[in-house]
Enzyme design. Structure first.
Site, PDB file in Angstrom:
ATOM      1  N   TYR A  18       1.042  -1.229  -0.045  1.00  0.00           N
ATOM      2  CA  TYR A  18       0.022   0.060  -0.021  1.00  0.00           C
ATOM      3  C   TYR A  18       0.859   1.289  -0.095  1.00  0.00           C
ATOM      4  O   TYR A  18       0.651   2.066  -0.914  1.00  0.00           O
ATOM      5  CB  TYR A  18      -0.862   0.163   1.188  1.00  0.00           C
ATOM      6  CG  TYR A  18      -1.262   1.107   1.675  1.00  0.00           C
ATOM      7  CD1 TYR A  18      -2.508   1.743   0.868  1.00  0.00           C
ATOM      8  CD2 TYR A  18      -0.787   1.784   2.834  1.00  0.00           C
ATOM      9  CE1 TYR A  18      -3.028   3.001   1.683  1.00  0.00           C
ATOM     10  CE2 TYR A  18      -1.361   2.925   3.116  1.00  0.00           C
ATOM     11  CZ  TYR A  18      -2.553   3.585   2.693  1.00  0.00           C
ATOM     12  OH  TYR A  18      -3.119   4.658   3.162  1.00  0.00           O
ATOM     13  N   TYR A  54     -12.869  11.364   3.310  1.00  0.00           N
ATOM     14  CA  TYR A  54     -12.892  10.896   4.415  1.00  0.00           C
ATOM     15  C   TYR A  54     -14.040  11.557   5.248  1.00  0.00           C
ATOM     16  O   TYR A  54     -15.210  11.507   4.679  1.00  0.00           O
ATOM     17  CB  TYR A  54     -11.374  11.182   5.306  1.00  0.00           C
ATOM     18  CG  TYR A  54     -10.611  10.854   4.512  1.00  0.00           C
ATOM     19  CD1 TYR A  54     -10.196   9.447   4.296  1.00  0.00           C
ATOM     20  CD2 TYR A  54      -9.346  11.450   3.938  1.00  0.00           C
ATOM     21  CE1 TYR A  54      -9.200   8.770   3.431  1.00  0.00           C
ATOM     22  CE2 TYR A  54      -8.320  10.979   3.420  1.00  0.00           C
ATOM     23  CZ  TYR A  54      -8.167   9.891   3.094  1.00  0.00           C
ATOM     24  OH  TYR A  54      -7.219   9.424   2.381  1.00  0.00           O
ATOM     25  N   VAL A 109      -3.242  12.894   0.791  1.00  0.00           N
ATOM     26  CA  VAL A 109      -2.367  13.950   1.663  1.00  0.00           C
ATOM     27  C   VAL A 109      -1.202  14.660   1.079  1.00  0.00           C
ATOM     28  O   VAL A 109      -0.547  15.651   1.693  1.00  0.00           O
ATOM     29  CB  VAL A 109      -1.996  13.404   3.096  1.00  0.00           C
ATOM     30  CG1 VAL A 109      -3.267  13.234   3.869  1.00  0.00           C
ATOM     31  CG2 VAL A 109      -1.240  12.192   2.978  1.00  0.00           C
TER      32      VAL A 109
HETATM   33  N1  GLU Z   1      -0.419   7.031   2.501  1.00  0.00           N
HETATM   34  C1  GLU Z   1      -1.097   7.980   3.482  1.00  0.00           C
HETATM   35  C2  GLU Z   1      -1.433   6.912   4.544  1.00  0.00           C
HETATM   36  O1  GLU Z   1      -1.702   5.991   4.842  1.00  0.00           O
HETATM   37  C3  GLU Z   1      -2.269   8.083   2.615  1.00  0.00           C
HETATM   38  C4  GLU Z   1      -3.146   9.001   3.569  1.00  0.00           C
HETATM   39  C5  GLU Z   1      -3.926  10.050   2.351  1.00  0.00           C
HETATM   40  O2  GLU Z   1      -3.455  10.434   1.665  1.00  0.00           O
HETATM   41  O3  GLU Z   1      -5.056  10.463   2.790  1.00  0.00           O
HETATM   42  O4  GLU Z   1      -1.203   7.698   5.928  1.00  0.00           O
END
Ligand code: GLU
Length: 307
Positions: A191, A243, A261
């Site tokens: 991931y 989210y 993010v």
């Molecule tokens: N790779 C980031 C994490 O797992 C993704 C979070 C995001 O982009 O919202 O925290």
């Protein structure tokens, strides 16, 4: 419609907000990004692009990668995928542990971290190993972007892994509830690698065309997924793509979209175009502050909201 002057106006209007957000610093390799950047690109079905700002600047796509990994997993597993995760908005922060425990290790949807880590696990199981699962996601991203130069940034991926205690906790929770096939470490590593893929707004808006066109790339004619799968992915983007700010985004922008993010947001105008914006300063829910505002201005000026 004069798209170029519309996005030029948007760029002027958001310029005073460029310092209002806060760059993600929980992944140290992302903390040093200059917050005062803005880019926006629209890609139409014939490939015509309209851009403003730093549209050639590569940035970390982060959770935007969840759209691509979910597409691939849905294509491979079809409805079986929903045994592992739901499609309800979470109403919680992207990396929340509480809900996952209450709901016996079944993530609410594929776009919160737990759901996306579970998607990575499903891909590892299907492809037989971690490296192959990552490569398949990367190749899928390259295909839908029609750009073989796209790569993952190893420094960002290992920075994310070194500080990925929460993501590992989510994966361990799922494992304890028998909702993860492989080791938590492997699922989170895979991931993190595709979260660390770097793209610019030109590439990302191009990559959204298959979702704007019922699963078929309108330029190459390649069929990636069925019309029904495309409809479902757009629906999950609309309801869960931001989210705990997903309701706000639907309310203010009114397009299926997904944020990361790294400061990127992709959005889909069905039957018309793919959009990508980039500005690294985030709002309290971890979504690009200026990017969200730019998309809101876009649907206000063009009346292209789906509602
Ligand atoms: N790779 C980031 C994490 O797992 C993704 C979070 C995001 O982009 O919202 O925290």
């Amino acid at each position: 419609m004069d798209y170029q002057s519309i996005i030029n106006d948007i760029s002027d209007e958001v310029s005073s907000l460029l310092r209002a957000g806060k760059v993600a610093d929980y992944i140290p390799a992302l903390a040093g990004v200059n917050p005062e950047q803005f880019a926006m690109t629209l890609t139409l079905f014939d490939g015509t692009q309209y851009s403003v700002g730093q549209a050639d600047t590569l940035f970390s796509i982060q959770s935007i990668s969840k759209v691509f990994s979910f597409t691939l997993a849905l294509k491979l597993y079809r409805k079986e995928l929903y045994k592992r995760m739901g499609v309800e908005p979470s109403g919680n922060p992207f990396n929340s542990l509480v809900q996952l425990e209450k709901e016996q290790g079944k993530p609410r949807n594929p776009f919160i971290n737990a759901g996306a880590i579970n998607v990575a696990d499903a891909l590892i199981s299907h492809y037989g190993d971690e490296e192959r699962a990552f490569r398949e996601v990367l190749e899928f991203i390259q295909d839908v972007s029609d750009d073989k130069t796209i790569e993952s940034n190893k420094v960002v991926a290992s920075s994310e892994m070194e500080h990925g205690y929460r993501n590992l906790a989510l994966a361990n929770f799922m494992k304890s509830f028998n909702n993860l096939d492989n080791s938590p470490q492997k699922a989170v590593e895979t991931y993190s690698k595709y979260c660390s893929v770097e793209m610019n707004t030109k590439m990302l808006s191009r990559a959204m065309l298959y979702l704007a066109n019922d699963g078929i790339d309108p330029i190459t004619g390649r069929v990636y997924i069925t019309e029904s799968q495309s409809k479902r992915i757009n629906a999950v983007m609309l309801t869960c793509g931001h989210y705990d700010a997903s309701g706000d985004f639907a309310f203010n922008v009114g397009l299926p979209g997904k944020s990361g993010v790294g400061g990127g947001i992709v959005a889909v105008v069905p039957k018309l175009m793919g959009i990508a914006v980039f500005s690294p300063g985030l709002n309290l829910q971890g979504n690009s502050l200026v990017g969200t505002k730019a998309l809101e201005l876009f649907t206000t000026k063009t009346k292209l909201s789906i509602f």
